[in-house]
Design a protein around this motif. Structure first.
Motif, PDB file in Angstrom:
ATOM      1  N   SER A   1       0.077   9.450  12.105  1.00 44.30           N
ATOM      2  CA  SER A   1      -1.170   9.888  11.483  1.00 44.30           C
ATOM      3  C   SER A   1      -0.914  10.145  10.006  1.00 44.30           C
ATOM      4  O   SER A   1       0.226  10.159   9.553  1.00 44.30           O
ATOM      5  N   ILE A   2      -1.994  10.333   9.252  1.00 40.50           N
ATOM      6  CA  ILE A   2      -1.871  10.536   7.813  1.00 40.50           C
ATOM      7  C   ILE A   2      -2.329  11.937   7.443  1.00 40.50           C
ATOM      8  O   ILE A   2      -3.414  12.378   7.840  1.00 40.50           O
ATOM      9  N   ASP A   3      -1.495  12.633   6.694  1.00 40.68           N
ATOM     10  CA  ASP A   3      -1.798  13.977   6.219  1.00 40.68           C
ATOM     11  C   ASP A   3      -2.819  13.861   5.087  1.00 40.68           C
ATOM     12  O   ASP A   3      -2.510  13.362   4.003  1.00 40.68           O
ATOM     13  N   THR A   4      -4.036  14.308   5.348  1.00 41.52           N
ATOM     14  CA  THR A   4      -5.106  14.141   4.367  1.00 41.52           C
ATOM     15  C   THR A   4      -4.845  14.949   3.093  1.00 41.52           C
ATOM     16  O   THR A   4      -5.386  14.642   2.035  1.00 41.52           O
ATOM     17  N   GLU A   5      -4.034  15.979   3.194  1.00 41.78           N
ATOM     18  CA  GLU A   5      -3.711  16.784   2.014  1.00 41.78           C
ATOM     19  C   GLU A   5      -2.752  16.049   1.082  1.00 41.78           C
ATOM     20  O   GLU A   5      -2.766  16.245  -0.125  1.00 41.78           O
ATOM     21  N   LYS A   6      -1.911  15.199   1.661  1.00 39.93           N
ATOM     22  CA  LYS A   6      -0.898  14.507   0.860  1.00 39.93           C
ATOM     23  C   LYS A   6      -1.308  13.102   0.439  1.00 39.93           C
ATOM     24  O   LYS A   6      -0.809  12.569  -0.545  1.00 39.93           O
ATOM     25  N   CYS A   7      -2.199  12.477   1.206  1.00 40.43           N
ATOM     26  CA  CYS A   7      -2.583  11.096   0.920  1.00 40.43           C
ATOM     27  C   CYS A   7      -3.310  10.990  -0.414  1.00 40.43           C
ATOM     28  O   CYS A   7      -4.224  11.758  -0.693  1.00 40.43           O
ATOM     29  N   ARG A   8      -2.892  10.015  -1.226  1.00 38.97           N
ATOM     30  CA  ARG A   8      -3.527   9.824  -2.539  1.00 38.97           C
ATOM     31  C   ARG A   8      -4.262   8.482  -2.622  1.00 38.97           C
ATOM     32  O   ARG A   8      -4.546   7.977  -3.707  1.00 38.97           O
ATOM     33  N   ASP A   9      -4.523   7.891  -1.465  1.00 37.97           N
ATOM     34  CA  ASP A   9      -5.322   6.659  -1.396  1.00 37.97           C
ATOM     35  C   ASP A   9      -4.744   5.501  -2.209  1.00 37.97           C
ATOM     36  O   ASP A   9      -5.478   4.711  -2.792  1.00 37.97           O
ATOM     37  N   CYS A  10      -3.420   5.397  -2.218  1.00 36.49           N
ATOM     38  CA  CYS A  10      -2.800   4.310  -3.002  1.00 36.49           C
ATOM     39  C   CYS A  10      -2.859   2.967  -2.263  1.00 36.49           C
ATOM     40  O   CYS A  10      -2.641   1.922  -2.852  1.00 36.49           O
ATOM     41  N   ARG A  11      -3.100   2.997  -0.969  1.00 33.72           N
ATOM     42  CA  ARG A  11      -3.266   1.810  -0.120  1.00 33.72           C
ATOM     43  C   ARG A  11      -1.983   1.042   0.196  1.00 33.72           C
ATOM     44  O   ARG A  11      -2.032  -0.027   0.799  1.00 33.72           O
ATOM     45  N   LYS A  12      -0.834   1.548  -0.204  1.00 30.04           N
ATOM     46  CA  LYS A  12       0.408   0.837   0.106  1.00 30.04           C
ATOM     47  C   LYS A  12       0.586   0.678   1.617  1.00 30.04           C
ATOM     48  O   LYS A  12       0.998  -0.379   2.096  1.00 30.04           O
ATOM     49  N   CYS A  13       0.271   1.710   2.370  1.00 28.31           N
ATOM     50  CA  CYS A  13       0.424   1.646   3.825  1.00 28.31           C
ATOM     51  C   CYS A  13      -0.547   0.628   4.423  1.00 28.31           C
ATOM     52  O   CYS A  13      -0.166  -0.164   5.290  1.00 28.31           O
ATOM     53  N   ALA A  14      -1.771   0.650   3.940  1.00 29.04           N
ATOM     54  CA  ALA A  14      -2.796  -0.251   4.478  1.00 29.04           C
ATOM     55  C   ALA A  14      -2.430  -1.714   4.227  1.00 29.04           C
ATOM     56  O   ALA A  14      -2.623  -2.575   5.090  1.00 29.04           O
ATOM     57  N   GLU A  15      -1.871  -1.978   3.039  1.00 26.94           N
ATOM     58  CA  GLU A  15      -1.486  -3.351   2.708  1.00 26.94           C
ATOM     59  C   GLU A  15      -0.270  -3.800   3.511  1.00 26.94           C
ATOM     60  O   GLU A  15      -0.108  -4.983   3.792  1.00 26.94           O
ATOM     61  N   ALA A  16       0.586  -2.868   3.895  1.00 22.78           N
ATOM     62  CA  ALA A  16       1.818  -3.218   4.602  1.00 22.78           C
ATOM     63  C   ALA A  16       1.661  -3.256   6.123  1.00 22.78           C
ATOM     64  O   ALA A  16       2.439  -3.908   6.814  1.00 22.78           O
ATOM     65  N   CYS A  17       0.652  -2.598   6.645  1.00 26.45           N
ATOM     66  CA  CYS A  17       0.499  -2.514   8.105  1.00 26.45           C
ATOM     67  C   CYS A  17       0.248  -3.888   8.717  1.00 26.45           C
ATOM     68  O   CYS A  17      -0.715  -4.570   8.352  1.00 26.45           O
TER      69      CYS A  17
END
Ligand code: SF4
Ligand code: SF4
Length: 59
Positions: A34-50
């Motif tokens: 899961s993604i910690d909403t407090e830490k996520c900065r919406d950089c999309r690196k994870c989304a592009e790599a998944c």
């Protein structure tokens, strides 16, 4: 705002955890990602790599 993981698509490969520059991806004791909403900065690196296209921006 933050990104979130669609659990129905996730195959637990851990690519998102490796790719996130902000250490925002959490792994539970049961192995659920899961993604910690407090830490996520919406950089999309994870989304592009998944490989399953399981990560998208929360609306
Ligand atoms: S990269 Fe995608 S499939 Fe792999 S653990 Fe993360 S959300 Fe799940
Ligand atoms: S969008 Fe960026 S900051 Fe947010 S979880 Fe994905 S890689 Fe980490």
């Amino acid at each position: 705002m933050a990104h979130m993981i669609d659990q129905s698509k996730c195959i637990h490969c851990a690519t998102c955890e490796v790719e996130c520059p902000f250490h925002a991806v959490l792994i539970s004791a049961e192995g659920v990602f899961s993604i910690d909403t407090e830490k996520c900065r919406d950089c999309r690196k994870c989304a592009e790599a998944c490989p399953m296209d399981a990560i998208s921006k929360q609306v």
